[in-house]
Design a protein around this motif. Structure first.
Motif, PDB file in Angstrom:
ATOM      1  N   GLY A  87       0.784  -1.227   0.000  1.00 32.04           N
ATOM      2  CA  GLY A  87       0.000   0.000   0.000  1.00 32.04           C
ATOM      3  C   GLY A  87       0.815   1.275   0.000  1.00 32.04           C
ATOM      4  O   GLY A  87       0.252   2.363  -0.119  1.00 32.04           O
ATOM      5  N   ASP A  88       2.136   1.158   0.111  1.00 33.80           N
ATOM      6  CA  ASP A  88       2.976   2.355   0.036  1.00 33.80           C
ATOM      7  C   ASP A  88       2.945   2.962  -1.364  1.00 33.80           C
ATOM      8  O   ASP A  88       2.805   2.250  -2.362  1.00 33.80           O
ATOM      9  N   ILE A  89       3.077   4.271  -1.413  1.00 37.70           N
ATOM     10  CA  ILE A  89       3.507   4.942  -2.650  1.00 37.70           C
ATOM     11  C   ILE A  89       4.893   5.469  -2.315  1.00 37.70           C
ATOM     12  O   ILE A  89       5.052   6.499  -1.667  1.00 37.70           O
ATOM     13  N   ASN A 134       4.034   8.678   0.069  1.00 38.67           N
ATOM     14  CA  ASN A 134       3.958   8.728   1.527  1.00 38.67           C
ATOM     15  C   ASN A 134       5.316   8.446   2.176  1.00 38.67           C
ATOM     16  O   ASN A 134       5.561   8.822   3.312  1.00 38.67           O
ATOM     17  N   LYS A 135       6.224   7.813   1.418  1.00 37.76           N
ATOM     18  CA  LYS A 135       7.575   7.551   1.909  1.00 37.76           C
ATOM     19  C   LYS A 135       8.563   7.843   0.786  1.00 37.76           C
ATOM     20  O   LYS A 135       8.211   7.785  -0.392  1.00 37.76           O
ATOM     21  N   VAL A 136       9.807   8.123   1.171  1.00 38.15           N
ATOM     22  CA  VAL A 136      10.811   8.464   0.166  1.00 38.15           C
ATOM     23  C   VAL A 136      12.182   8.003   0.625  1.00 38.15           C
ATOM     24  O   VAL A 136      12.483   8.000   1.819  1.00 38.15           O
ATOM     25  N   ALA A 137      12.997   7.598  -0.346  1.00 39.16           N
ATOM     26  CA  ALA A 137      14.409   7.311  -0.112  1.00 39.16           C
ATOM     27  C   ALA A 137      15.211   8.160  -1.087  1.00 39.16           C
ATOM     28  O   ALA A 137      14.862   8.265  -2.263  1.00 39.16           O
ATOM     29  N   VAL A 138      16.283   8.763  -0.596  1.00 41.38           N
ATOM     30  CA  VAL A 138      17.159   9.594  -1.421  1.00 41.38           C
ATOM     31  C   VAL A 138      18.427   8.794  -1.702  1.00 41.38           C
ATOM     32  O   VAL A 138      19.097   8.336  -0.769  1.00 41.38           O
ATOM     33  N   ILE A 139      18.727   8.593  -2.976  1.00 48.05           N
ATOM     34  CA  ILE A 139      19.882   7.791  -3.372  1.00 48.05           C
ATOM     35  C   ILE A 139      20.936   8.695  -4.010  1.00 48.05           C
ATOM     36  O   ILE A 139      20.619   9.559  -4.815  1.00 48.05           O
TER      37      ILE A 139
END
Length: 351
Positions: A39-41, A216-221
């Protein structure tokens, strides 16, 4: 945080991907740890060459990795045989920046290509029209790609990605070639599909505005490593990594005040007894009319120079640049009151 295989839709732990080059080896992904829940975006953002697309290609099994583990829907991707990998990909839809439509086929014909011949023609045609209707293109079923706008072509590509009723949708820079208005409509469509179909969506992008609108969530690479990750609201409010701060600044006008001060703009010129503040929302609990409150209760004149407020996760994000005029003691008390109500205060200049 290491991924939890039992609970995550996508669980990535210590993932390392290397490419052979003429000079030896290049590490494209270096110890990636991510847990993407059902269910994450989930947004993955980075500059060009940071490893974003390599990561998404590892998720759907198009790239092999050398170290670590990657589980999708509970299955270890690296251990899957060819047929098992094909079956997994039926549960993982994919959309790209380039729409990859066949120019000689209609919109419906392009959607039907994804059926791989397992349904009879009438059933394929019916299902294609249903999917085009789902993405808002029921009236374009017989149109060819050359007759469609970029946004409409991307909607056809999204419909095609939904043919096998996937549980996961991967979007690799799917809005990068679109204008801002069309980007907004495509992201709204993805949000609708997420809610209607219960999809887990992974958004690969270099645009923080995309993250801001839908994730709703994020990762920075950065250079193959995750430098920061978490809930989108928390990342926007308190970015820690320099790259994250740079990305966040691209979505806000509040940073422009420093340029105005350095240029000695009359817009931010303060008078005796005034204090120039940058006020930032740092809590989801802010709902009061705070400017009116401090003006009334602390006997302060508050002049709003400019502001930039958006809504993320049903909470205000952004802030105001305000010139306060009054007794210094009253201004100090007003600032303390604002900080106690979830407002970050930065004194930019004072007389």
């Amino acid at each position: 945080m290491p991924a939890t295989i039992d609970t995550a839709t996508i669980a990535i732990s210590n993932l390392v991907k290397r490419y052979k080059t003429e000079d030896g080896e290049k590490t494209a992904l270096d110890g990636i740890n991510l847990s993407i829940e059902q269910g994450d975006i989930y947004g993955i953002i980075g500059l060009s060459g940071a490893g974003k697309s390599t990561l998404v290609r590892c998720i759907n099994g198009l790239e092999r990795y050398q170290e670590g583990s990657l589980h999708v829907l509970g299955k270890d991707v690296r251990q899957l045989r060819r047929q098992e990998l094909r079956e997994l990909r039926r549960e993982v839809g994919m959309i790209f920046q380039s729409f990859n439509l066949m120019p000689s086929r209609t919109a419906a014909g392009n959607v039907e290509l994804a059926f791989r011949g397992k349904d009879d023609r009438a059933e394929r045609s019916k299902r294609a029209v249903e999917l085009l209707d789902l993405v808002g293109l029921a009236d374009k079923a017989d149109s060819y790609p050359s007759e469609l706008s970029g946004g409409q072509q991307q909607r056809v590509a999204i419909a095609r990605a939904l043919v096998n009723n996937p549980k996961i949708l991967l979007s690799d820079e799917a809005t990068s070639a679109l204008d801002p208005s069309t980007t907004k409509s495509i992201l709204a469509l993805l949000r609708h599909l997420h809610d209607a179909l219960g999809l887990t969506i992974v958004i690969i992008t270099h645009q923080m505005s995309v993250i801001k609108q839908i994730c709703n969530k994020v990762a920075v690479i950065d250079s193959g490593s995750i430098v920061e990750e978490g809930n989108v609201f928390d990342i926007f409010v308190n970015p820690k990594a320099p790259l994250t701060r740079a990305f966040v600044e691209t979505t806000s006008n509040l940073g422009k005040v420093q340029d105005l001060i350095e240029a000695k703009s009359p817009l931010v010129e303060i008078q005796p007894g005034q204090e120039l503040l940058r006020m930032r929302y740092v809590s989801k609990q802010v709902s009061e009319a705070l400017i009116s409150h401090i003006s009334r209760d602390f006997n302060i004149d508050a002049n709003i120079i400019f502001g930039d407020v958006d809504i993320i996760d049903d909470a205000p994000l952004g802030g105001l640049v305000v010139a306060l005029k009054g007794d210094p003691h009253d201004i100090t008390n007003a600032n303390a009151y604002l900080q106690g109500r979830g407002i970050g205060i930065e004194v930019l200049n004072h007389d």
